[in-house]
Design a protein around this motif. Structure first.
Motif, short mmCIF file in Angstrom:
data_model
loop_
_atom_site.label_atom_id
_atom_site.label_comp_id
_atom_site.label_asym_id
_atom_site.label_seq_id
_atom_site.Cartn_x
_atom_site.Cartn_y
_atom_site.Cartn_z
N TYR A 180 1.17 -1.63 -0.07
CA TYR A 180 0.24 0.00 0.09
C TYR A 180 0.84 1.09 0.08
N ALA A 181 1.91 0.62 1.27
CA ALA A 181 2.47 1.82 0.75
C ALA A 181 3.23 2.40 -0.53
N ALA B 57 2.25 2.02 -3.09
CA ALA B 57 1.30 2.49 -4.33
C ALA B 57 0.32 3.23 -4.21
N ALA B 58 0.41 4.03 -2.69
CA ALA B 58 -0.01 5.28 -2.47
C ALA B 58 0.61 6.62 -2.75
N ARG B 59 1.60 6.72 -2.71
CA ARG B 59 1.91 8.01 -2.60
C ARG B 59 1.85 9.16 -2.42
N LEU B 60 2.01 8.51 -0.70
CA LEU B 60 1.48 9.63 0.28
C LEU B 60 2.49 10.71 0.00
N GLU C 164 -0.90 11.19 6.74
CA GLU C 164 -1.25 10.82 6.07
C GLU C 164 0.37 9.22 6.19
N ALA C 165 1.14 10.34 5.33
CA ALA C 165 2.21 9.60 5.58
C ALA C 165 2.87 8.92 6.83
N LEU D 195 0.99 6.63 8.10
CA LEU D 195 1.49 4.74 7.63
C LEU D 195 3.05 4.36 8.13
#
Length: 140
Positions: free
Chosen positions: A23-24, A26-29, A35-36, A39
């Motif tokens: 998820y980390a 794919a999410a590219r926060l 949020e980052a 996570l």
């Protein structure tokens, strides 16, 4: 189900990535965003056996990591409202700031009962072999 969700998110078979890590990627926060940071704290969560030591003077509980012999300030309103000093839980804590939060599932444990269970010894020995730690041990 919470126990299954915990394992699905926070663990993976050898050679596979964890769901949180996928998820980390794919999410590219945005770096530094709330949020980052959250996570990353979840990705660094530690599983252990935690014993409630005492109440924190402001809010939360002081818990002791029995395996790592460290303390953390746990902020969890529901757990704080119901936990008694001395209770031990097996579970994961994340530490996004100078406090910790429960994440995933946790279960009450009695450490001496866990240590008496033969499955505990089997799991410990398997982990030592799988991690390569037994390669450093010489028996006489």
């Amino acid at each position: 189900m919470p126990l299954i969700f915990d394992l699905a998110l926070f663990t993976a078979k050898p050679g596979r990535s964890r769901a949180l890590d996928r998820y980390a990627r794919a999410a590219r926060l945005p770096p530094g965003s709330d949020e980052a940071l959250m996570l990353e704290a979840m990705r660094q969560a530690r599983f252990s056996i935690w014993r409630v030591e005492r109440r924190h003077e402001a809010a939360g509980l002081i818990v002791f990591d029995i395996l790592r012999e460290t303390e953390a300030r746990l902020v969890d309103e529901n757990f704080e409202a119901h936990a008694q000093e001395g209770i031990a839980i097996g579970g994961r804590l994340s530490q996004p700031e100078d406090f910790a939060m429960t994440c995933g599932a946790f279960a009450p444990v009695t450490p001496d009962k866990v240590a008496e269970d033969p499955r505990f010894a089997i799991a410990l020995y398997r982990a030592a072999i799988a991690s390569g730690m037994m390669e450093q041990v010489a028996f006489a």
